[in-house]
Design an enzyme around this catalytic site. Structure first.
Site, PDB file in Angstrom:
ATOM      1  N   ASP A  71       0.802  -1.225   0.000  1.00  0.00           N
ATOM      2  CA  ASP A  71       0.000   0.000   0.000  1.00  0.00           C
ATOM      3  C   ASP A  71       0.834   1.275   0.000  1.00  0.00           C
ATOM      4  O   ASP A  71       0.283   2.375   0.139  1.00  0.00           O
ATOM      5  CB  ASP A  71      -0.932   0.025   1.223  1.00  0.00           C
ATOM      6  CG  ASP A  71      -2.213  -0.773   1.005  1.00  0.00           C
ATOM      7  OD1 ASP A  71      -2.517  -1.094  -0.160  1.00  0.00           O
ATOM      8  OD2 ASP A  71      -2.902  -1.069   1.998  1.00  0.00           O
ATOM      9  N   ARG A  96       0.220  -1.824   7.517  1.00  0.00           N
ATOM     10  CA  ARG A  96       0.823  -0.633   6.925  1.00  0.00           C
ATOM     11  C   ARG A  96       1.815   0.060   7.859  1.00  0.00           C
ATOM     12  O   ARG A  96       2.417   1.065   7.479  1.00  0.00           O
ATOM     13  CB  ARG A  96      -0.275   0.358   6.510  1.00  0.00           C
ATOM     14  CG  ARG A  96      -1.227  -0.179   5.440  1.00  0.00           C
ATOM     15  CD  ARG A  96      -2.088   0.916   4.851  1.00  0.00           C
ATOM     16  NE  ARG A  96      -1.273   1.900   4.110  1.00  0.00           N
ATOM     17  CZ  ARG A  96      -1.757   3.005   3.569  1.00  0.00           C
ATOM     18  NH1 ARG A  96      -3.045   3.289   3.692  1.00  0.00           N
ATOM     19  NH2 ARG A  96      -0.969   3.849   2.922  1.00  0.00           N
ATOM     20  N   ARG A 145      -9.552   6.073  11.148  1.00  0.00           N
ATOM     21  CA  ARG A 145      -8.121   5.804  11.057  1.00  0.00           C
ATOM     22  C   ARG A 145      -7.254   6.713  11.921  1.00  0.00           C
ATOM     23  O   ARG A 145      -6.093   6.407  12.137  1.00  0.00           O
ATOM     24  CB  ARG A 145      -7.666   5.924   9.600  1.00  0.00           C
ATOM     25  CG  ARG A 145      -8.294   4.897   8.660  1.00  0.00           C
ATOM     26  CD  ARG A 145      -7.821   3.479   8.956  1.00  0.00           C
ATOM     27  NE  ARG A 145      -8.265   2.569   7.928  1.00  0.00           N
ATOM     28  CZ  ARG A 145      -7.610   2.319   6.789  1.00  0.00           C
ATOM     29  NH1 ARG A 145      -6.481   2.935   6.543  1.00  0.00           N
ATOM     30  NH2 ARG A 145      -8.096   1.470   5.912  1.00  0.00           N
ATOM     31  N   HIS A 174     -11.182   7.991   5.398  1.00  0.00           N
ATOM     32  CA  HIS A 174     -10.186   9.058   5.522  1.00  0.00           C
ATOM     33  C   HIS A 174     -10.835  10.378   5.117  1.00  0.00           C
ATOM     34  O   HIS A 174     -11.710  10.400   4.244  1.00  0.00           O
ATOM     35  CB  HIS A 174      -8.989   8.829   4.584  1.00  0.00           C
ATOM     36  CG  HIS A 174      -7.923   7.958   5.126  1.00  0.00           C
ATOM     37  ND1 HIS A 174      -7.151   7.152   4.297  1.00  0.00           N
ATOM     38  CD2 HIS A 174      -7.456   7.746   6.374  1.00  0.00           C
ATOM     39  CE1 HIS A 174      -6.266   6.486   5.036  1.00  0.00           C
ATOM     40  NE2 HIS A 174      -6.434   6.837   6.292  1.00  0.00           N
ATOM     41  N   CYS A 268      -4.928  10.063  -2.622  1.00  0.00           N
ATOM     42  CA  CYS A 268      -4.261   9.035  -1.811  1.00  0.00           C
ATOM     43  C   CYS A 268      -2.833   8.771  -2.305  1.00  0.00           C
ATOM     44  O   CYS A 268      -1.957   8.439  -1.519  1.00  0.00           O
ATOM     45  CB  CYS A 268      -5.058   7.725  -1.828  1.00  0.00           C
ATOM     46  SG  CYS A 268      -6.551   7.777  -0.836  1.00  0.00           S
TER      47      CYS A 268
END
Length: 275
Positions: A71, A96, A145, A174, A268
């Site tokens: 990612d 992550r 998150r 997000h 992103c």
């Protein structure tokens, strides 16, 4: 409808090529491990996005991808910078977590003032900066998150007021899937992604905001990058492109279908560097 001419401002960005991009786990509602990713297509689409940004006159730095971190292409999540100061990331999911160190290395190797976070936050994924609004304003999302206490920490690190906004729809996990800065003073957002109180705060702060609908959000139309004039969106976000055009901006569409499989789009994949 007449508008003040929208003037672009030259930006500096950080991106990471999807050389090892796969969807091998699911940590958001968009990730489907049963559908294989086309790595060559993902890389081609990423390169087109990078070229689009450089063709618009911006500088793009590239972060070295790591094979154990699929990612990393979502470079926005690794940190958040304002005026040469950097608030590092601390990821919510262990898959992550190691990305934070890769981003930290990039900043400490340069002339940035880097602060390691104590609290869980996913960098520019949950923070947006508007330098021309109220003397420099940070918008910060929480709910999925990023911990609300990280907003307080970011304010202490960066020395800019932080407005906390509660995200309530897991599809928009997000801030950058539900809100974007269009220029130094104004935003676009999808109201229903936020709590009623946060909707009232946004309406008060940004009476001239471009309001998106659910179809725009589902097309990742809010996951955009704008230089103040050119608004870079994915090709599925056609209606969103028309909304920003009606507000005086110039939409620039880029195909990013493969990256959407991981739950991200244009924003992103792009962290803004603010020296």
């Amino acid at each position: 409808m007449s508008h003040t001419e929208r003037l672009p401002r030259t930006r500096t960005y950080l991106m990471c090529p999807p050389e090892h991009f796969t969807v091998e786990y699911a940590i958001n509602p968009w990730m489907d491990t049963t559908v294989p990713v086309d790595p060559a297509l993902a890389l081609k689409q990423w390169q087109l996005l990078k070229d689009t940004l450089t063709d618009l006159g911006h500088t793009v730095h590239v972060l070295e991808p790591r094979p154990d971190l699929p990612d990393m292409v979502y470079a926005a999540n690794g940190a958040f910078s304002v005026d040469g100061k950097v608030y590092g990331a601390r990821f919510a999911y262990p898959q992550r977590a190691a990305e934070a160190a890769a981003h930290r290395h990039f900043y400490v190797s340069g002339s940035w003032e880097f602060t390691d976070p104590e609290h869980v936050n996913e960098g520019e994924g949950d923070f947006a900066y508007l330098p021309g609004a109220y003397g420099g304003l940070i918008l910060a999302g929480h709910g999925f998150r990023t911990e609300p206490v990280a907003h307080t920490e970011a304010q202490e690190v960066l020395g800019r007021p932080v407005i906390s906004l509660q995200l309530v729809d897991p599809a928009y996990y997000h801030l950058d899937t539900a809100l974007a800065a269009l220029d130094d003073r104004n935003v676009t957002y999808f109201p229903e992604a936020f709590s009623p109180a946060s909707q009232r705060v946004l309406a008060q702060l940004f009476p001239d905001a471009v309001i998106a609908d659910r179809a725009d959000a589902e097309a990742f139309g809010l996951n955009l990058v704008s230089d103040g004039r050119h608004v870079v969106l994915n090709t599925e976000a056609t209606a969103m492109g028309e909304k920003v055009r009606a507000a005086g901006y110039t939409p620039v569409h880029v195909e990013l279908g493969e990256l959407k499989r991981g739950g991200g789009s244009v924003k992103c994949a792009v962290a803004e560097l603010r020296p």
